[in-house]
Design an enzyme around this catalytic site. Structure first.
Site, PDB file in Angstrom:
ATOM      1  N   CYS A 108      -0.551 -15.217   0.547  1.00 53.72           N
ATOM      2  CA  CYS A 108      -1.002 -14.207  -0.417  1.00 53.72           C
ATOM      3  C   CYS A 108       0.125 -13.283  -0.865  1.00 53.72           C
ATOM      4  O   CYS A 108      -0.125 -12.312  -1.564  1.00 53.72           O
ATOM      5  CB  CYS A 108      -2.167 -13.407   0.139  1.00 53.72           C
TER       6      CYS A 108
ATOM      7  N   HIS B 104       4.763   2.267 -12.136  1.00 53.06           N
ATOM      8  CA  HIS B 104       3.685   2.000 -13.089  1.00 53.06           C
ATOM      9  C   HIS B 104       4.104   1.041 -14.177  1.00 53.06           C
ATOM     10  O   HIS B 104       3.307   0.245 -14.657  1.00 53.06           O
ATOM     11  CB  HIS B 104       3.193   3.313 -13.700  1.00 53.06           C
TER      12      HIS B 104
HETATM   13  C1  PEP Z   1       2.657  -9.212   1.663  1.00 53.35           C
HETATM   14  O1  PEP Z   1       3.263  -8.439   2.422  1.00 53.35           O
HETATM   15  O2  PEP Z   1       3.125 -10.300   1.255  1.00 53.35           O
HETATM   16  C2  PEP Z   1       1.317  -8.848   1.182  1.00 53.35           C
HETATM   17  C3  PEP Z   1       0.598  -9.713   0.492  1.00 53.35           C
HETATM   18  O3  PEP Z   1       0.884  -7.586   1.430  1.00 53.35           O
HETATM   19  P1  PEP Z   1       1.390  -6.283   0.624  1.00 53.35           P
HETATM   20  O4  PEP Z   1       2.254  -6.754  -0.496  1.00 53.35           O
HETATM   21  O5  PEP Z   1       0.160  -5.592   0.167  1.00 53.35           O
HETATM   22  O6  PEP Z   1       2.130  -5.550   1.688  1.00 53.35           O
END
Ligand code: PEP
Ligand code: MG
Length: 553
Positions: free
Chosen positions: A484, A186
């Protein structure tokens, strides 16, 4: 010369400097000597203390608002949890003091949570904080909290309780360093939300002295002690550059030659949409739907999901919004999906594999998404997490199309799907590279494990080669390739990713200003040259260094 560098996990990209102020250590554990009071009197004391702590947490939550409020309300519920109350009462009935009964009952509960690991394990610290607060109240002393030395300071703590993080006075706290806690604790989540310069899991910080000067460089995950004047000046200049980027006009993401690079937001709940728009997000590149599911013991209904997705999509009329279907498993276990014990959950029934094993949950999610899409003006794209094979990609794209999803794609997070991206993109409408997992799986380093954190670096040329593979596959098939993972939020790495063929970048909204400013400094040809320099290196650190050199040329 610098005397020492401490390493941890940096949250965000900020840099700050200032004198250390340490958080008071928690009070000593109560003794288990028998109580001088009756069990009834002790029960009354504990009930009063628990109620007072729960109300105080709620009040702090109401004052803080946002994600902090949810966290503090969850803590207030923990304090008044009836199972915990039963555990406390059992100990009081044995003639123990209220202090010891609370201490022991909460400790046994926290051990169970810790043993679950992942997201739930990281909630153990929240439970400790509740116990400390109740015990302090029983003792009639102040709850452990943030110090106030009378000047702005760098706060050093074991881990911050949500109640403390929520009300941090940002004029006084220049930066945060914790010895415990990972990137999903957190402290990290709230530091990110409030744009506090923070480094978590810096085990070496226990040795920092009260009042000593430090530089906290979140981008590098390094705390510099006994800094030289040059180091202090450099840190100050970087902080000034960031402030200038933050106040620069908001324009659509683009390179110096005008090549568009849409800058999108990573969001975990629809409430974050307004802030993302204010910070210039051109849409959403990753909506993590698991946050809708994590707090409940069963999947939310189609109606609940539709309401949440409609809220999200309504905030982005005419804009692209990429929603990821549920990514359960590994660090995000869900009781109703991941019930079997797995030795290596990151390599287990996770993401699309788990959804396929419980296909009704996937079908309900797609139904809710299609309904929300029909009711709003956004351009909805839907993607599947943890796709490892061409066959899995086809499975998801087919089922999504059956539900009327117009744009269906996959996340590239596993090396196998990066290597076969040309085949995947022959059919899927787009790919989005999750660099957090792609790095974890390429370097075989658990992303939650501090002891292998140095391997978890997306600058590693092996990761960059895989990204190039996907970028190239996108170009050949004429399909978009987004990024992402956290890598997109590192401004120089963002330039490299575009050089490798990424067509959009998605990140925490607070990172957009820095990335926008850095992209504007390079043309597409320069971005490719910088990417080539990084690709030619042997390791992550030398790739970063080579890219810096190439960027300054
Ligand atoms: C990643 O793995 O880079 C991603 C964007 O997904 P998460 O961080 O939610 O696993
Ligand atoms: Mg992932």
């Amino acid at each position: 010369m610098t005397m020492t560098e401490l390493r941890g996990v940096g949250i965000g990209l900020g840099v700050a400097q200032g004198p250390v102020a340490r958080m008071a250590e928690p009070a000593p554990a109560p003794s288990d000597a028998p109580s001088a009071l009756t069990a009834g009197e002790e029960t009354a004391r504990v009930t009063d203390a628990v109620t007072a702590v729960a109300r105080e947490l709620e009040e702090r939550g109401a004052a803080a608002g946002g994600a902090a409020q949810e966290v503090l309300e969850a803590q207030a519920m923990m304090a008044e949890d009836p199972t915990l109350a039963d555990e406390v009462n059992t100990r009081l009935a044995q003639g123990k003091t209220g202090e010891w009964a609370v201490f022991d009952a909460f400790a046994s509960f926290r051990n169970q949570l810790s043993a679950m690991g992942g997201y739930l394990g990281e909630r153990a610290a929240d439970l400790d904080d509740v116990a400390q607060r109740v015990i302090a109240r029983l003792r009639g002393v102040a709850a452990p909290g943030v110090p106030d030395p009378g000047y702005p300071f760098v706060l050093v703590a074991k881990d911050l309780a949500p109640a403390d993080t929520a009300l941090l006075d940002l004029d006084k706290v220049l930066a945060l360093i914790t010895t415990d806690g990972g990137p999903t604790s957190h402290t990290a989540i709230l530091a990110r939300e409030k744009s506090i310069v923070a480094i978590v899991g810096a085990t070496g910080a226990t040795g920092l002295r009260e009042g000593e000067m430090v530089i906290v460089d979140a981008a590098a995950g390094v705390v510099t002690t006994e800094p030289t004047t040059e180091e202090l000046d450099r840190a100050q200049n970087r902080a000034a550059d960031r402030a200038a980027a933050a106040s620069a006009p908001i324009t659509d993401g683009a390179l110096a030659d005008g090549t568009p690079v849409p800058l999108l937001a990573n969001l975990g709940n629809p409430e974050g949409a307004a802030e993302a728009v204010a910070l210039g997000a051109e849409g959403v590149g990753l909506f993590r739907t698991e946050f809708l599911f994590l707090s409940s013991s069963q999947a939310p209904t189609i109606e609940q999901q539709r309401e949440s997705y409609t809220k999200l999509l309504s905030a982005f009329p005419g804009k692209k919004v990429v929603v990821r279907v549920l990514d359960a498993g590994a660090d995000k276990p869900l009781a109703f999906l991941n019930d079997a014990h797995e030795e290596n959950p990151a390599l287990g029934l996770r993401g699309i594999r788990a959804l396929r094993a419980s296909e009704d949950i996937l079908r309900e999610q797609l139904t809710a998404l299609a309904e929300a899409d029909a009711a709003t003006e956004a351009d909805l794209w839907v993607m599947a997490p943890m796709v490892a094979t061409v066959e899995e990609s086809r499975y998801f794209v087919d089922i999504a199309r059956d539900y009327g999803i117009k744009t269906a794609g996959v996340m590239v997070e596993v090396p196998s799907s990066a290597l076969l991206a040309d085949r995947i993109l022959a059919d899927a409408d787009f790919a989005s590279i999750g660099t957090n997992d792609l790095t974890q799986y390429t370097l075989a380093a658990d992303r939650l494990l501090g002891s292998v954190a140095t391997f978890q670096d997306p600058w590693h040329p092996a990761v960059l080669r895989l990204i190039r593979e996907v970028g190239e596959a996108g170009r050949i098939n004429g399909k978009p390739v987004g990024i992402c993972g956290e890598a997109a939020a590192d401004p120089l790495l963002a330039v490299v990713l575009v050089g490798l063929g990424a067509t959009s970048l998605s990140m925490a909204p607070t990172a957009i200003a820095d990335v926008r400013a850095t992209l504007l400094e390079h043309t597409i040809d320069q971005a490719r040259a910088i990417a080539d320099a990084a690709l030619a290196a042997d390791g992550a650190a030398s790739a970063r260094f080579a890219a810096q050199q190439a960027a300054n040329r």
